[in-house]
Design a protein around this motif. Sequence first.
Motif, short mmCIF file in Angstrom:
data_model
loop_
_atom_site.label_atom_id
_atom_site.label_comp_id
_atom_site.label_asym_id
_atom_site.label_seq_id
_atom_site.Cartn_x
_atom_site.Cartn_y
_atom_site.Cartn_z
N ARG A 26 8.27 -10.87 15.20
CA ARG A 26 8.78 -9.59 14.68
C ARG A 26 7.95 -8.50 15.35
NH1 ARG A 26 7.14 -5.93 9.80
NH2 ARG A 26 8.31 -4.15 10.55
N ILE A 44 5.66 1.97 15.59
CA ILE A 44 5.55 2.95 14.51
C ILE A 44 5.05 4.30 15.04
CG2 ILE A 44 4.23 3.47 12.39
CD1 ILE A 44 4.05 0.30 12.12
N HIS A 74 0.84 -1.20 0.00
CA HIS A 74 0.00 0.00 0.00
C HIS A 74 0.87 1.25 0.00
CE1 HIS A 74 1.12 -0.56 4.22
NE2 HIS A 74 0.91 0.73 4.37
N HIS A 129 9.75 6.05 6.40
CA HIS A 129 9.24 6.10 5.04
C HIS A 129 8.25 7.25 4.88
CE1 HIS A 129 6.24 3.30 6.91
NE2 HIS A 129 5.39 3.95 6.13
N HIS A 156 4.81 0.10 -0.11
CA HIS A 156 5.51 -0.76 0.85
C HIS A 156 4.55 -1.78 1.46
CE1 HIS A 156 3.74 2.40 3.32
NE2 HIS A 156 3.82 1.57 4.36
N ASP A 192 0.73 4.81 2.24
CA ASP A 192 0.00 5.26 3.43
C ASP A 192 -1.08 6.29 3.08
OD1 ASP A 192 1.48 3.57 4.99
OD2 ASP A 192 2.89 5.11 5.67
N SER A 238 4.88 -5.83 3.99
CA SER A 238 5.81 -6.78 4.61
C SER A 238 5.23 -8.19 4.49
CB SER A 238 6.06 -6.41 6.08
OG SER A 238 4.86 -6.43 6.81
O1 LIG Z 1 6.10 -2.78 9.32
C1 LIG Z 1 5.24 -3.32 8.64
O2 LIG Z 1 5.14 -4.54 8.54
C2 LIG Z 1 4.25 -2.49 7.86
C3 LIG Z 1 4.06 -1.13 8.45
C4 LIG Z 1 3.41 -0.17 7.54
O3 LIG Z 1 2.90 -0.51 6.51
C5 LIG Z 1 3.38 1.26 7.88
O4 LIG Z 1 3.90 1.65 8.92
O5 LIG Z 1 2.87 2.05 7.08
#
Ligand SMILES: O=C(O)CCC(=O)C(=O)O
Length: 281
Positions: free
Chosen positions: A244, A248, A136, A227, A233, A138, A235
């Motif tokens: 993991r 954020i 996606h 980012h 991006h 953001d 994961s």
């Molecule tokens: O760290 C991740 O797995 C994804 C996090 C993400 O997409 C974001 O912070 O926008």
Amino acid sequence: MEPNNKRRGGLNFFLTKEEINQFNNQGYLVLKNVLTEEEMLTIDPVFDHFISGKEQKKMKKDFCDMSQPYGTPFEKFQLVNAMLPGKYMPSFKENIFFKIAKNISKKLYSSGIPEMDYEQFLAKKPSKKEAEFSMHQDLGYWPKTKNTWTATFSLALSDAEIINGCLHVIPGSNNEKKLREHKPKSYSETEKESNEKRDDSHTLVIESNPNDKLVYLPVKRGDITIHDERIVHGSGGNNSDKWRKTYIIAFRDSETIKKEREIGFTHSHNDQVDWEKIISI
Ligand SMILES: O=C(O)CCC(=O)C(=O)O
């Protein structure tokens, strides 16, 4: 390996011109050894408290699995998500990661005032190959504002590699003229045919482009990635026997945050936002 016990520039983290240029041009940055092990130990207990579901009742949809629909029982979670921990635990708000990230955000954004817009804890349970974060941008999740500037910081609480689903990005996709189309994630073939609504799962997905070149961003505990709002991006799943865990925090322009709040958008999954009506603010 020895735990990290120092950081360049102290609390006022030092950034090189090259790093600032990379963030502006490529849409992402990786910084090593940002939090010391001693500092990390102050974050761990709060993170584990939330991820273990202790605040679930209070948080409602802010505690969810972002790889599955709302309502999935906690025992079945794969990608555990806790939105806005500082809202639910105000004493956590001015933590050390927040302070350092704020200082870095000021260096990345010299033409305006960056403020924290939201924060989020994310954890992929061990051996959950479906714990994927769909690709996606953001900005695809947010109301369209005139000023979109964003720096999203992700602090690794555990080492992250391809095997346990580290962040991956498409460098330079932040420069694409148009935002890619985002659709609510489908969970089954039957759902694909029906009209899924964002309220059912929150998660949005984009189609990948044949020219997309994925770059993985492996990190060690205490490192951070940053980012911007337009880089594509996501994961992968967790194919290891270890968690993991990542914390954020997103910084955005102070005026943009004001506009978001005026329409009741706080990045809480409990926000009542009519996405059909909101085009731009
Ligand atoms: O760290 C991740 O797995 C994804 C996090 C993400 O997409 C974001 O912070 O926008």
